[in-house]
Design an enzyme around this catalytic site. Structure first.
Site, mmCIF file in Angstrom:
data_model
loop_
_atom_site.group_PDB
_atom_site.id
_atom_site.type_symbol
_atom_site.label_atom_id
_atom_site.label_comp_id
_atom_site.label_asym_id
_atom_site.label_seq_id
_atom_site.Cartn_x
_atom_site.Cartn_y
_atom_site.Cartn_z
ATOM 1 N N ASN A 197 -65.810 -2.397 -83.406
ATOM 2 C CA ASN A 197 -65.685 -1.290 -84.592
ATOM 3 C C ASN A 197 -64.639 -1.803 -85.618
ATOM 4 N N TYR A 198 -64.033 -2.952 -85.346
ATOM 5 C CA TYR A 198 -63.153 -3.601 -86.144
ATOM 6 C C TYR A 198 -61.980 -2.772 -86.495
ATOM 7 N N ASN B 260 -59.165 -3.245 -85.009
ATOM 8 C CA ASN B 260 -58.002 -4.226 -85.131
ATOM 9 C C ASN B 260 -58.273 -5.604 -85.119
ATOM 10 N N VAL C 51 -67.128 1.239 -78.665
ATOM 11 C CA VAL C 51 -67.479 1.228 -77.123
ATOM 12 C C VAL C 51 -67.792 2.572 -76.476
ATOM 13 N N GLY D 43 -60.343 -2.564 -76.850
ATOM 14 C CA GLY D 43 -59.161 -1.396 -76.270
ATOM 15 C C GLY D 43 -58.009 -1.502 -77.357
ATOM 16 N N LYS E 280 -53.865 -1.882 -77.777
ATOM 17 C CA LYS E 280 -52.914 -2.850 -76.863
ATOM 18 C C LYS E 280 -51.263 -2.440 -77.212
ATOM 19 N N SER F 14 -53.924 -6.335 -67.268
ATOM 20 C CA SER F 14 -52.621 -7.037 -67.972
ATOM 21 C C SER F 14 -51.754 -7.085 -66.867
ATOM 22 N N TYR G 238 -49.970 2.571 -71.984
ATOM 23 C CA TYR G 238 -50.739 1.598 -72.134
ATOM 24 C C TYR G 238 -51.035 0.838 -70.669
ATOM 25 N N LYS H 4 -54.402 0.605 -68.296
ATOM 26 C CA LYS H 4 -55.125 -0.543 -67.860
ATOM 27 C C LYS H 4 -55.334 -0.364 -66.318
ATOM 28 N N ARG I 212 -40.698 -15.187 -69.957
ATOM 29 C CA ARG I 212 -42.248 -14.607 -69.651
ATOM 30 C C ARG I 212 -43.045 -15.895 -69.495
ATOM 31 N N ARG J 7 -34.528 -4.386 -75.918
ATOM 32 C CA ARG J 7 -35.609 -3.496 -76.428
ATOM 33 C C ARG J 7 -36.003 -2.398 -75.124
HETATM 34 P P1 NAD Z 1 -57.074 -7.285 -80.268
HETATM 35 O O1 NAD Z 1 -56.700 -5.894 -80.849
HETATM 36 O O2 NAD Z 1 -57.076 -8.498 -81.086
HETATM 37 O O3 NAD Z 1 -58.761 -7.226 -79.890
HETATM 38 C C1 NAD Z 1 -59.375 -5.917 -79.397
HETATM 39 C C2 NAD Z 1 -60.537 -5.602 -80.058
HETATM 40 O O4 NAD Z 1 -61.387 -4.655 -79.651
HETATM 41 C C3 NAD Z 1 -60.347 -5.659 -81.826
HETATM 42 O O5 NAD Z 1 -61.456 -6.382 -82.338
HETATM 43 C C4 NAD Z 1 -60.792 -4.301 -82.036
HETATM 44 O O6 NAD Z 1 -61.363 -4.087 -83.280
HETATM 45 C C5 NAD Z 1 -61.629 -3.869 -80.788
HETATM 46 N N1 NAD Z 1 -61.537 -2.222 -80.640
HETATM 47 C C6 NAD Z 1 -60.843 -1.786 -80.474
HETATM 48 N N2 NAD Z 1 -61.025 -0.390 -79.936
HETATM 49 C C7 NAD Z 1 -62.636 -0.454 -79.983
HETATM 50 C C8 NAD Z 1 -63.589 0.540 -79.686
HETATM 51 N N3 NAD Z 1 -63.213 1.706 -79.437
HETATM 52 N N4 NAD Z 1 -64.954 0.038 -79.999
HETATM 53 C C9 NAD Z 1 -65.164 -1.365 -80.113
HETATM 54 N N5 NAD Z 1 -64.037 -2.214 -80.418
HETATM 55 C C10 NAD Z 1 -62.771 -1.804 -80.485
HETATM 56 O O7 NAD Z 1 -56.530 -7.485 -78.885
HETATM 57 P P2 NAD Z 1 -56.272 -8.745 -77.849
HETATM 58 O O8 NAD Z 1 -54.977 -9.347 -77.969
HETATM 59 O O9 NAD Z 1 -57.412 -9.622 -78.275
HETATM 60 O O10 NAD Z 1 -56.819 -8.134 -76.512
HETATM 61 C C11 NAD Z 1 -58.045 -7.950 -75.941
HETATM 62 C C12 NAD Z 1 -57.733 -6.989 -74.854
HETATM 63 O O11 NAD Z 1 -56.906 -7.787 -73.695
HETATM 64 C C13 NAD Z 1 -57.331 -5.628 -74.946
HETATM 65 O O12 NAD Z 1 -58.134 -4.882 -73.873
HETATM 66 C C14 NAD Z 1 -55.856 -5.854 -74.402
HETATM 67 O O13 NAD Z 1 -55.578 -4.558 -73.725
HETATM 68 C C15 NAD Z 1 -56.040 -6.917 -73.253
HETATM 69 N N6 NAD Z 1 -54.745 -7.602 -73.380
HETATM 70 C C16 NAD Z 1 -54.087 -8.386 -74.184
HETATM 71 C C17 NAD Z 1 -52.884 -8.841 -73.987
HETATM 72 C C18 NAD Z 1 -52.014 -9.319 -75.298
HETATM 73 O O14 NAD Z 1 -50.824 -9.791 -75.069
HETATM 74 N N7 NAD Z 1 -52.849 -9.812 -76.441
HETATM 75 C C19 NAD Z 1 -52.177 -8.992 -72.642
HETATM 76 C C20 NAD Z 1 -52.972 -8.170 -71.657
HETATM 77 C C21 NAD Z 1 -54.281 -7.760 -71.913
HETATM 78 C C1 WQD Z 2 -41.903 -11.259 -75.076
HETATM 79 C C2 WQD Z 2 -40.235 -11.578 -75.010
HETATM 80 C C3 WQD Z 2 -38.769 -9.446 -75.638
HETATM 81 C C4 WQD Z 2 -40.233 -9.705 -79.951
HETATM 82 C C5 WQD Z 2 -46.275 -7.399 -74.293
HETATM 83 C C6 WQD Z 2 -46.724 -6.308 -73.513
HETATM 84 C C7 WQD Z 2 -47.608 -6.727 -72.402
HETATM 85 C C8 WQD Z 2 -48.675 -7.755 -72.846
HETATM 86 C C9 WQD Z 2 -48.075 -8.811 -73.574
HETATM 87 C C10 WQD Z 2 -50.783 -6.460 -73.535
HETATM 88 C C11 WQD Z 2 -39.291 -10.307 -74.360
HETATM 89 C C12 WQD Z 2 -38.552 -10.596 -76.293
HETATM 90 C C13 WQD Z 2 -40.056 -10.004 -78.343
HETATM 91 C C14 WQD Z 2 -39.167 -9.664 -80.841
HETATM 92 C C15 WQD Z 2 -37.829 -10.519 -78.775
HETATM 93 N N1 WQD Z 2 -49.797 -7.067 -73.760
HETATM 94 N N2 WQD Z 2 -38.723 -10.334 -78.265
HETATM 95 N N3 WQD Z 2 -38.099 -10.156 -80.195
HETATM 96 O O1 WQD Z 2 -43.002 -7.547 -73.880
HETATM 97 O O2 WQD Z 2 -43.531 -9.359 -72.383
HETATM 98 O O3 WQD Z 2 -45.344 -8.057 -73.377
HETATM 99 O O4 WQD Z 2 -47.238 -8.223 -74.574
HETATM 100 O O5 WQD Z 2 -51.280 -6.271 -72.232
HETATM 101 O O6 WQD Z 2 -48.149 -5.375 -72.020
HETATM 102 O O7 WQD Z 2 -45.739 -5.391 -73.013
HETATM 103 O O8 WQD Z 2 -44.041 -9.730 -74.771
HETATM 104 O O9 WQD Z 2 -44.083 -10.808 -76.738
HETATM 105 O O10 WQD Z 2 -43.322 -8.465 -76.973
HETATM 106 O O11 WQD Z 2 -41.872 -10.030 -75.761
HETATM 107 O O12 WQD Z 2 -36.471 -10.817 -78.389
HETATM 108 O O13 WQD Z 2 -39.193 -9.609 -81.854
HETATM 109 O O14 WQD Z 2 -39.556 -11.672 -76.223
HETATM 110 O O15 WQD Z 2 -37.626 -8.784 -75.341
HETATM 111 O O16 WQD Z 2 -38.131 -10.722 -73.684
HETATM 112 P P1 WQD Z 2 -44.080 -8.525 -73.692
HETATM 113 P P2 WQD Z 2 -43.469 -9.896 -76.241
#
Ligand code: NAD
Ligand code: WQD
Length: 339
Positions: free
Chosen positions: A32-33, A35, A59, A82, A84, A124, A148, A152, A230, A291
């Site tokens: 749905n764009y 993000n 979705v 989703g 995030k 995640s 969040y 998940k 990390r 943080r």
């Molecule tokens: P992202 O936001 O770039 O991608 C998510 C996509 O889903 C986007 O294109 C958004 O437009 C779309 N979307 C959101 N809500 C929607 C809806 N209701 N219907 C249809 N489309 C929808 O995020 P990402 O980093 O690519 O993450 C993808 C998935 O992986 C997410 O579920 C996120 O929670 C999970 N994840 C991400 C990370 C991370 O750090 N990036 C880490 C662990 C898990």
């Molecule tokens: C990494 C490290 C910060 C920003 C998050 C979500 C997790 C997953 C991935 C979706 C940490 C430090 C960060 C800044 C900093 N997403 N930091 N200055 O917190 O491990 O994970 O993203 O599932 O659910 O919680 O990732 O990249 O935010 O941080 O010092 O401006 O960098 O404190 O030690 P995080 P992050």
């Protein structure tokens, strides 16, 4: 195979599309764009041969899902769609449950209506919470500390219960660690909306001159240099884990959980140093308080994915920093930059 990808225009989804198309899968995106930008799919098409169709839709919309599934007839669904942002989830919990949990419920119901039995889910490492031991293996207790993370975990549980209702169902629950980096073409990468929440895109924006300095959130952790550790994983490695999971889902049943990380960890200072080398930019840093909600260290035991799916990360820290810099410097405004 015919792979339906929800959220396929997002950061991880877009890189996964290129890897799936590269392996001759037929792919359909539902996004749905919320993000992301439609420009993402133009770039995916420029980088790939093969069949990519797409629908604009939510979705949570059952009739939209019916239309997509009736027309595309997927063999397997990869569910990325989703929300995030950890901080947003604390102020908008209902919105997060609605998209992440109700979206998953709607998707599984539509899969049942169309006899689709295989799903790969974006979970995640945040579902583990404060580590009882490191590296986390998949048996580590789950105790997420944010809304969040709880959405998940609930979605994982719903998918697991669903998988028990069909003998031939397979659900692959991928727990990602910290995805970073960009495609080697520098045509795709991460495009955060507003101020980046995550470390790597923030560093990249400092390097390119969009932000003054990186704020280092705490240098008094019990880690070798005092900053957070990390397990950063290159997004192309993560994308390839989805291709491996699609193949695995053909030969397996039940709900299967996998960590997707490298098994190595780096500190904030390590990341800054690697980025200085990759970019040649100074990247000023200021030390700030910790943080809220951050943990000191996390790291994956990714052995199961290696043994059972045959997947292993191949990109190193330099690849992560270099590809991020290439993407950021050539597309300073992300997908809004001139193509
Ligand atoms: P992202 O936001 O770039 O991608 C998510 C996509 O889903 C986007 O294109 C958004 O437009 C779309 N979307 C959101 N809500 C929607 C809806 N209701 N219907 C249809 N489309 C929808 O995020 P990402 O980093 O690519 O993450 C993808 C998935 O992986 C997410 O579920 C996120 O929670 C999970 N994840 C991400 C990370 C991370 O750090 N990036 C880490 C662990 C898990
Ligand atoms: C990494 C490290 C910060 C920003 C998050 C979500 C997790 C997953 C991935 C979706 C940490 C430090 C960060 C800044 C900093 N997403 N930091 N200055 O917190 O491990 O994970 O993203 O599932 O659910 O919680 O990732 O990249 O935010 O941080 O010092 O401006 O960098 O404190 O030690 P995080 P992050």
């Amino acid at each position: 195979m015919r792979v339906l990808v929800t959220g396929g225009a997002g950061y991880i989804g877009s890189h996964t599309l290129v890897e799936l198309l590269g392996q001759a899968h037929e792919v359909c995106v539902l996004d749905n764009y919320d993000n992301s930008s439609p420009e993402v799919l133009n770039r995916v098409r420029q980088l790939s041969n093969g069949q990519l169709t797409d629908y604009v839709g939510d979705v949570r919309d059952g009739s939209m899902l019916d239309q997509v599934m009736a027309e595309f007839k997927p063999d397997v669904v990869i569910h990325f769609a989703g929300l995030k942002a950890v901080g947003d989830s604390m102020t908008n919990p209902l919105g997060y449950y609605d998209v992440n949990v109700r979206g998953t419920l709607q998707l599984l119901s539509a899969m049942d209506r169309h006899n689709v039995r295989r799903v790969i889910f974006s979970s995640s490492a945040t579902v583990y919470g404060e580590p009882e031991y490191l590296p986390y293996d998949e048996a580590h207790p789950t105790n997420p500390t944010s809304v969040y993370g709880r959405t998940k975990l609930v979605a994982e549980q719903i998918i697991t219960d669903w998988s028990r209702t069909h003998d031939d169902a397979c659900a692959v629950l991928l727990r990602y660690f910290n995805p970073v980096g960009a495609h080697a073409s520098a045509r795709m990468g991460e495009h955060p909306d507003g101020v980046p929440n995550n470390l790597m895109p923030y560093i990249a924006q400092v390097a390119v001159g969009k932000r003054e300095a990186l704020q280092v959130f705490g240098d008094d952790y019990d880690t070798p240099d005092g900053t957070g550790l990390r397990d950063y994983i290159h997004v192309v490695d993560l994308a390839r884990a989805h291709v491996a999971a699609v193949d695995y889902s053909k030969r397996q049943t039940g709900a299967q959980v996998f960590n997707v990380g490298t098994g190595q960890s780096y500190s904030v200072h390590d990341m800054v140093k690697a980025f200085r080398t990759a970019s040649g930019q100074p990247i000023p840093c200021v030390i700030k308080p910790r943080r809220a909600g951050d943990i000191a260290a996390m790291q994956a035991n990714a052995a199961r994915a290696n043994v059972e799916m045959g997947w292993k990360a191949t990109h190193d820290l330099n690849d992560m920093a270099r590809s991020t810099w290439d993407w950021q410097s050539k597309n300073p405004d992300g997908y809004d930059s001139a193509s």
